[in-house]
Design an enzyme around this catalytic site. Structure first.
Site, PDB file in Angstrom:
ATOM      1  N   CYS A 156       0.836  -1.206   0.000  1.00 20.42           N
ATOM      2  CA  CYS A 156       0.000   0.000   0.000  1.00 20.42           C
ATOM      3  C   CYS A 156       0.870   1.255   0.000  1.00 20.42           C
ATOM      4  O   CYS A 156       0.458   2.293  -0.513  1.00 20.42           O
ATOM      5  CB  CYS A 156      -0.954   0.002   1.183  1.00 20.42           C
ATOM      6  SG  CYS A 156      -0.121  -0.159   2.772  1.00 20.42           S
ATOM      7  N   HIS A 176      -1.632   1.334   7.458  1.00 19.04           N
ATOM      8  CA  HIS A 176      -2.051   1.259   6.064  1.00 19.04           C
ATOM      9  C   HIS A 176      -1.985   2.652   5.433  1.00 19.04           C
ATOM     10  O   HIS A 176      -2.317   3.637   6.079  1.00 19.04           O
ATOM     11  CB  HIS A 176      -3.497   0.737   6.038  1.00 19.04           C
ATOM     12  CG  HIS A 176      -4.032   0.536   4.653  1.00 19.04           C
ATOM     13  ND1 HIS A 176      -3.455  -0.331   3.755  1.00 19.04           N
ATOM     14  CD2 HIS A 176      -5.095   1.087   4.021  1.00 19.04           C
ATOM     15  CE1 HIS A 176      -4.141  -0.303   2.617  1.00 19.04           C
ATOM     16  NE2 HIS A 176      -5.134   0.552   2.760  1.00 19.04           N
TER      17      HIS A 176
END
Ligand SMILES: [Zn+2]
Length: 464
Positions: free
Chosen positions: A112, A362
């Site tokens: 990510c 994230h």
């Protein structure tokens, strides 16, 4: 996290899901110390207590456009031609009318950090236009730039999701300290990729700041050190490609203002005698005062908020909520005091790090799409976003602002030899450095149009 997992978790806010999942999973991931040193030495920040967030009510109007008006005499972001403020210009900062929104990027591991950085770059009109040129002209064969341009072709080619296999495969070339199996730093990846693109695009024997990448991101800082003994002024100039600002301001409510962080970056810094500064004039080791001012403004300002610190050799995240504006004026930090208030920028993208630790968490990107509306790119999940929410990402880690071009630059560009032609199929294999031609704005756009059409044609033949 994969899209399957997202779906299995049902509806609701994907960011909350990520936070919950990362807390549950919390698998051990090694942390790699940043390879690149900071461009300007700044005092270490003090720790700020992480407070539970109090998010506002959801804004239900998705995809609203920026509300703040473009200042008079500047080219708006919605324009179809924008050569930028420099002359001669090698870049085109406007989206072609009808440009589609890029596809999502599939994450099959912990990439990510890569996906968010790539989406931020792909949502820069200047970068996309440049990649269109590279792709059409088949420039720099075998390079990371060529791989990135091929990814551009796929992302804008009409597919919903892309797995960036080839780009991941070049991670060693981009930053050999990084691993596709570790959660890495999105800012470090962004800067490493930019640096690789710059090396590819710099003509042999020329300085890095002659490249088109410098024209997109590069600025120049003037640093003045005044000797505390004899008063001599020592002036040095230094190119910069981003501003790394500290979160070292404590407030009772724990909120941090980006404008204040930037102001602190440019505040006068006291150099103590023990720091070892030696004056060229009086040859004494003495105290001094240092100030930085912007000599040349970047066309795109990347601001990196230093949320990750090493405390006693342990990585630590500073979770203070960040307040940042849609409109930023860098004129206040100009070498030339006359510029104060007249160098406007508009926000075009934000990378956020969700989660409370450096090893987990994230990254997502909130970006202004070619149609002027905002969206969140959370790997392969793309969701519309209101401007209000785009400006309220408390976990903001990197921000990108695009400089507004004075209207005069537009008219000058139309009559002068300023713009570099985007590549054409004819130029394939021949063009190794930017070629300055006159008034090619219309052709550039036509070429980009070909890319979209070509990508769509090849959609079912392995191209995307
Ligand atoms: Zn001196």
């Amino acid at each position: 996290m994969t899209s399957v997992m997202k779906r299995q978790n049902g509806g609701g806010n994907p960011f909350q899901q990520h936070r919950l999942l990362t807390q549950i999973k919390d698998k051990p991931i090694s942390f790699v110390r940043a390879k690149n040193p900071e461009p300007v030495a700044i005092k270490p920040a003090s720790y700020i207590l992480i407070k539970p967030k109090q998010r506002e009510e959801e804004d239900t109007s998705p995809g609203t456009t920026l509300s703040a008006a473009t200042p008079t005499n500047f080219i708006p972001l919605s324009a179809t031609l924008d050569p930028g403020s420099r002359s001669p210009s090698k870049i085109q900062k406007a989206w072609k009318k009808g440009t589609p929104s890029p596809a999502g990027l599939i994450n099959q591991g912990v990439t990510c950090y890569m996906n968010s950085a790539v989406q931020l770059l792909m949502h820069m009109p200047a970068m996309s236009n440049y990649l269109a040129d590279i792709l059409l002209a088949k420039k720099y064969p075998g390079s990371v730039t060529q791989v990135f341009a091929q990814l551009y072709g796929k992302l804008f080619g009409g597919k919903k999701n892309i797995f960036p296999r080839q780009l991941i495969g070049r991670l060693d070339d981009i930053n050999c300290m990084m691993s596709e199996w570790n959660q890495e730093d999105a800012h470090e990846y962004f800067m490493s990729l930019m640096s690789r693109l710059q090396e590819d695009s710099t003509p042999k024997g020329e300085k890095l700041n002659s490249s088109v990448i410098y024209d997109m991101f590069g600025g120049n800082l003037e640093q003045v050190v005044v000797c505390g003994g004899c008063g001599n002024e020592s002036v040095t100039k230094q190119d910069f490609y981003d501003l790394s600002v500290n979160l070292d301001e404590k407030k009772p409510e724990g909120r941090i203002s980006l404008k204040r962080c930037i102001t602190r970056f440019f505040e006068e810094e006291q150099i103590q005698k023990k720091d070892g500064y030696k004056c060229d004039e009086c040859q004494k080791t003495t105290s001094a005062k240092k100030t930085s001012r912007i000599h040349e403004f970047p066309e795109h300002l990347v601001v990196h908020v230093k949320r990750f610190k090493f405390v006693n050799d342990q990585p630590r995240k500073m979770g203070a909520p960040l307040d940042y504006p849609a409109d930023l004026d860098l004129g206040h930090y100009s070498r030339d005091k006359q510029r104060a208030g007249v160098v406007p920028y508009k926000l075009i993208g934000v990378i956020a790090h969700c989660g409370r630790t450096t090893g987990s968490g994230h990254y997502i990107a909130h970006v202004r799409q070619p149609n002027g509306k905002w969206a969140t790119y959370d790997d392969d999940l793309i969701e519309p976003l209101s401007e209000k929410k785009a400006l309220k990402e408390e976990d903001a880690y990197m921000l990108m602002y695009q400089r507004l071009t004075p209207q005069a630059s537009k008219s000058k560009s139309a009559s002068g030899p300023k713009s570099v032609a985007m590549g054409t199929p004819k130029a394939a294999g021949k063009v190794t450095k930017p070629v300055v031609k006159t008034g090619k704005g219309q052709r550039k756009m036509a070429d980009i149009d070909n890319i979209f059409a070509s990508a769509k044609r090849k959609k079912n033949s392995g191209f995307v």
